[in-house]
Write a protein that holds these residues in place. Structure first.
Motif, mmCIF file in Angstrom:
data_model
loop_
_atom_site.group_PDB
_atom_site.id
_atom_site.type_symbol
_atom_site.label_atom_id
_atom_site.label_comp_id
_atom_site.label_asym_id
_atom_site.label_seq_id
_atom_site.Cartn_x
_atom_site.Cartn_y
_atom_site.Cartn_z
ATOM 1 N N GLU A 1 0.979 -1.169 0.129
ATOM 2 C CA GLU A 1 0.105 0.082 -0.189
ATOM 3 C C GLU A 1 0.734 1.344 -0.021
ATOM 4 O O GLU A 1 0.324 2.260 -0.539
ATOM 5 N N PRO B 1 5.152 1.945 -4.499
ATOM 6 C CA PRO B 1 4.629 1.388 -5.822
ATOM 7 C C PRO B 1 5.325 -0.073 -6.606
ATOM 8 O O PRO B 1 5.231 -0.320 -7.243
ATOM 9 N N LYS C 1 3.136 -3.073 -6.375
ATOM 10 C CA LYS C 1 2.416 -2.864 -7.466
ATOM 11 C C LYS C 1 2.706 -3.001 -8.997
ATOM 12 O O LYS C 1 2.259 -3.405 -9.807
ATOM 13 N N GLY D 1 1.886 12.266 0.899
ATOM 14 C CA GLY D 1 0.600 11.712 1.308
ATOM 15 C C GLY D 1 0.011 12.525 2.295
ATOM 16 O O GLY D 1 0.572 13.188 3.298
ATOM 17 N N GLN E 1 -2.199 6.701 4.955
ATOM 18 C CA GLN E 1 -1.126 6.421 4.223
ATOM 19 C C GLN E 1 0.110 6.601 5.050
ATOM 20 O O GLN E 1 1.148 5.983 4.938
ATOM 21 N N GLN F 1 1.946 0.574 -18.772
ATOM 22 C CA GLN F 1 1.152 0.350 -17.534
ATOM 23 C C GLN F 1 1.858 0.706 -16.638
ATOM 24 O O GLN F 1 1.640 1.346 -15.553
ATOM 25 N N MET G 1 2.155 4.474 -16.145
ATOM 26 C CA MET G 1 0.923 4.891 -15.675
ATOM 27 C C MET G 1 0.797 4.821 -14.273
ATOM 28 O O MET G 1 0.098 5.722 -13.532
ATOM 29 N N LEU G 2 1.264 3.497 -13.757
ATOM 30 C CA LEU G 2 0.967 3.326 -12.132
ATOM 31 C C LEU G 2 1.871 4.349 -11.525
ATOM 32 O O LEU G 2 1.503 4.859 -10.289
ATOM 33 N N THR H 1 1.982 7.448 -11.892
ATOM 34 C CA THR H 1 1.240 8.877 -11.627
ATOM 35 C C THR H 1 0.356 8.824 -10.343
ATOM 36 O O THR H 1 -0.199 9.707 -9.932
ATOM 37 N N LEU H 2 0.181 7.332 -9.833
ATOM 38 C CA LEU H 2 -0.714 7.338 -8.584
ATOM 39 C C LEU H 2 0.096 7.850 -7.509
ATOM 40 O O LEU H 2 -0.525 8.032 -6.559
ATOM 41 N N PHE H 3 1.583 7.905 -7.390
ATOM 42 C CA PHE H 3 2.432 8.116 -6.570
ATOM 43 C C PHE H 3 3.018 9.627 -6.798
ATOM 44 O O PHE H 3 3.474 9.910 -7.962
ATOM 45 N N SER H 4 3.179 10.702 -6.102
ATOM 46 C CA SER H 4 3.321 11.897 -6.324
ATOM 47 C C SER H 4 5.032 12.138 -6.130
ATOM 48 O O SER H 4 5.728 13.203 -6.491
#
Length: 579
Positions: free
Chosen positions: A216, A219, A222, A409, A414, A471, A474-475, A477-480
């Motif tokens: 969680e 990345p 994931k 976060g 988080q 992919q 793109m993943l 981009t979920l993490f700053s």
């Protein structure tokens, strides 16, 4: 230009005064008169003193309001220094209505720093400099302590650890080198002073909880799951019956995404079998079955024919191919996320390693795809100091990336996940630093070695392709954290932090793979267990009734063949079906 009366150039106004004092007044008066100046030598001292006071006054006034200095610019030549002295006096009165005091009380250069950098800022800067120095010292002491351990000098290593503990009180251990050094000092202490297994890894249940939080908070896992799933999805293209063998089920976090992707496949989804390997449940709960039930419910909701089998094993090399019940005609995918390195041994150990036999029987399954994700690190070196050095810099980078995610976060959840994820990494550090020989599980090796090892076992590389790269990108981009980077290396993908790769994903296939195997009957996927139990086996089979969940969720009693063998510490769990 006339000669300097003292034989050397004067420096500043203090030099002018010294020059005047060390030269006879009559001589100077004569020189001044010859040059056209209507002044005596005694007047020069007064002018010099006034100019010093003027300079001091201008420094003071610069810290306050605006002062107009335009009238200072003048083309006039003052041949009478008395006039110059009067002009200086008028400037002094304008800048400092009150007498600033004797020249010796003018602010020293350090006073200028106080005006530019207020005292609190200077204190912060000094504190930061002290922490930086302490951090550098900590790294040096860590290396020295590890070197002492390698030489067998426990006394020196212990004294260095005591010094490091003192230094840790002077740095912030909540982030940066202070945090990393604290974990490594703890590991060195455990190695030096613990009598029994110094890096006890805890129960498998605890490990799975930490794994989930690491998933969680960052990345990395994931990335591993997305990249492997994309390779598996592409390998299953055109096959109606597919079988995934997961070497570490870990709550089944990887498979919901694949199930949903198969549900959307053009032409309809295939029939999916999932064999999940995991540790036995010490508390009597069948955790593998619970995971299978959740996945079956998801598969039913998206109308994917699904069957699950759990294989409980303490070690991956306890698993045997017959436990997996691979059916003829199935397209098989073997998935290993950060597990194969646990099968390695010391490079200089005699005899074969567990990794050799496991890769051999994997190849015998003739899988369409084998996905391997491993830490991109070199923690299996025989020398302790080399391994310690590599671990120190690897985990420093890993903690930096986690800290960036924590800082960016906003949710408290988080923040908590990140804190627990750090415990997951701390356990790896303890294992690498504290354990030797068969007690050490974390034996990470670089991608180049995995490529050589897989090639020697008969596997051919499979290019992960542009879809997997997209992919993975793109993943992120979920993490700053902007420091994450995905790179392609000879058909493999790596995920790293600021250009340092931290994990590597690769895909492989058996080089003698043929697609002419006989087809499997339509009902095999849902009756494989009972069908096996009805066949004659030369071994003594124990037939146990296991629960099977059919497509509408009702419980059926089916006869199951466990094929239990006294030499194996693994056990098969029940099959769960869903649609």
């Amino acid at each position: 230009m006339g000669p300097y009366p003292c034989g050397s150039a004067a420096v500043g106004w203090e030099g002018v005064r010294s020059e005047v004092q060390c030269t006879a007044a009559p001589d100077i008066d004569g020189l001044l008169a010859g040059a056209g100046y209507r002044v005596r030598s005694s007047d020069l001292c007064q002018v010099a003193q006034r100019l010093e006071r003027l300079e001091s006054a201008m420094v003071y006034s610069s810290g306050g309001g605006h002062v107009d200095y335009d009238h200072l610019a003048s083309d006039a030549v003052h041949y009478n220094p008395s006039d110059l002295a009067s002009w200086v006096d008028s400037m002094l009165s304008e800048l400092t209505p009150a007498d600033p005091g004797p020249v010796r009380q003018a602010p020293a250069p350090d006073g200028w720093v106080d005006q530019i950098y207020p005292q609190p800022q200077r204190a912060v800067a000094a504190r930061m400099e002290e922490e930086e120095d302490s951090g550098i010292r900590l790294v040096h002491l860590l290396m020295s302590s590890a070197e002492a351990i390698q030489r067998g000098d426990a006394a020196l290593s212990g004294s260095l650890i005591d010094e490091m503990r003192l230094l840790l009180t002077r740095v912030n251990t909540g982030f940066g080198i202070g945090k990393v050094a604290g974990y490594f000092v703890d590991a060195l202490t455990r190695r030096l002073y613990s009598v029994s297994s110094p890096a006890a890894s805890g129960s498998p249940a605890e490990y799975e909880i930490l794994y989930h939080h690491f998933y969680e908070a960052s990345p990395y896992l994931k990335f591993a799951h997305f990249t492997a799933n994309q390779a598996i999805l592409e390998a299953f293209d055109g096959h109606d019956r597919v079988h995934v063998i997961d070497f570490s089920l870990m709550h089944g976090l990887q498979w919901p995404a694949l199930i949903q992707a198969l549900a959307l496949r053009p032409g309809g989804p295939p029939s999916l079998r999932l064999t999940g390997i995991g540790p036995p449940s010490p508390d009597g709960r069948d955790s593998l079955r619970e995971i299978g039930l959740r996945l079956a419910e998801l598969a039913r909701s998206v109308r994917v024919r699904f069957a699950f089998r759990g294989v409980a094993a303490n070690r991956l090399d306890d698993v045997r191919p017959w436990m997996l019940q691979v059916a003829p005609g199935e397209a098989v995918a073997v998935n290993s996320v950060m597990q194969l390195h646990r099968l390695l041994t010391d490079p200089d150990s005699p005899g074969p390693a567990p990794i050799d036999s496991v890769l051999s029987w994997i190849h015998g399954l003739r899988p369409k795809i084998v996905t391997v994700v491993e830490q991109e690190a070199d923690h299996n070196k025989p020398g302790f100091l080399d391994r310690f050095t590599e671990a120190l810099f690897y985990y420093s980078t890993m903690f930096d990336s986690l800290e960036a995610g924590r800082a960016n976060g906003s949710a408290a959840q988080q923040q908590q996940a990140t804190a627990v994820a750090e415990v997951y990494l701390q356990r790896e550090i303890r294992d690498i630093v504290c354990c030797e020989g068969p007690n050490r599980a974390e034996r990470h090796e670089l991608l180049v070695r995995w490529r050589a090892r897989m090639g020697q076992t008969g596997f051919k590389p499979v290019h992960l392709g542009s879809n997997a790269f997209k992919q993975a990108s793109m993943l992120l981009t979920l993490f700053s954290g902007e420091g994450y980077c995905v790179e392609e290396v000879d058909g493999c993908l790596t995920l790293g932090w600021h250009s340092r790769p931290l994990i590597a994903a690769s895909a492989w296939r058996a080089d003698d793979l043929e697609d002419n195997a006989r087809p499997v009957p339509d009902n095999f996927i849902f009756s494989s267990i009972s069908s096996t139990s009805n066949t004659n086996d030369s071994n003594n089979n124990n037939h146990n009734n296991n629960d099977i969940i059919n497509s509408n969720g009702s419980m059926l009693r089916r006869n199951s063949n466990n094929n239990s063998r006294s030499s194996d510490s693994s056990s098969q769990q029940e099959s769960i079906h869903g649609m």
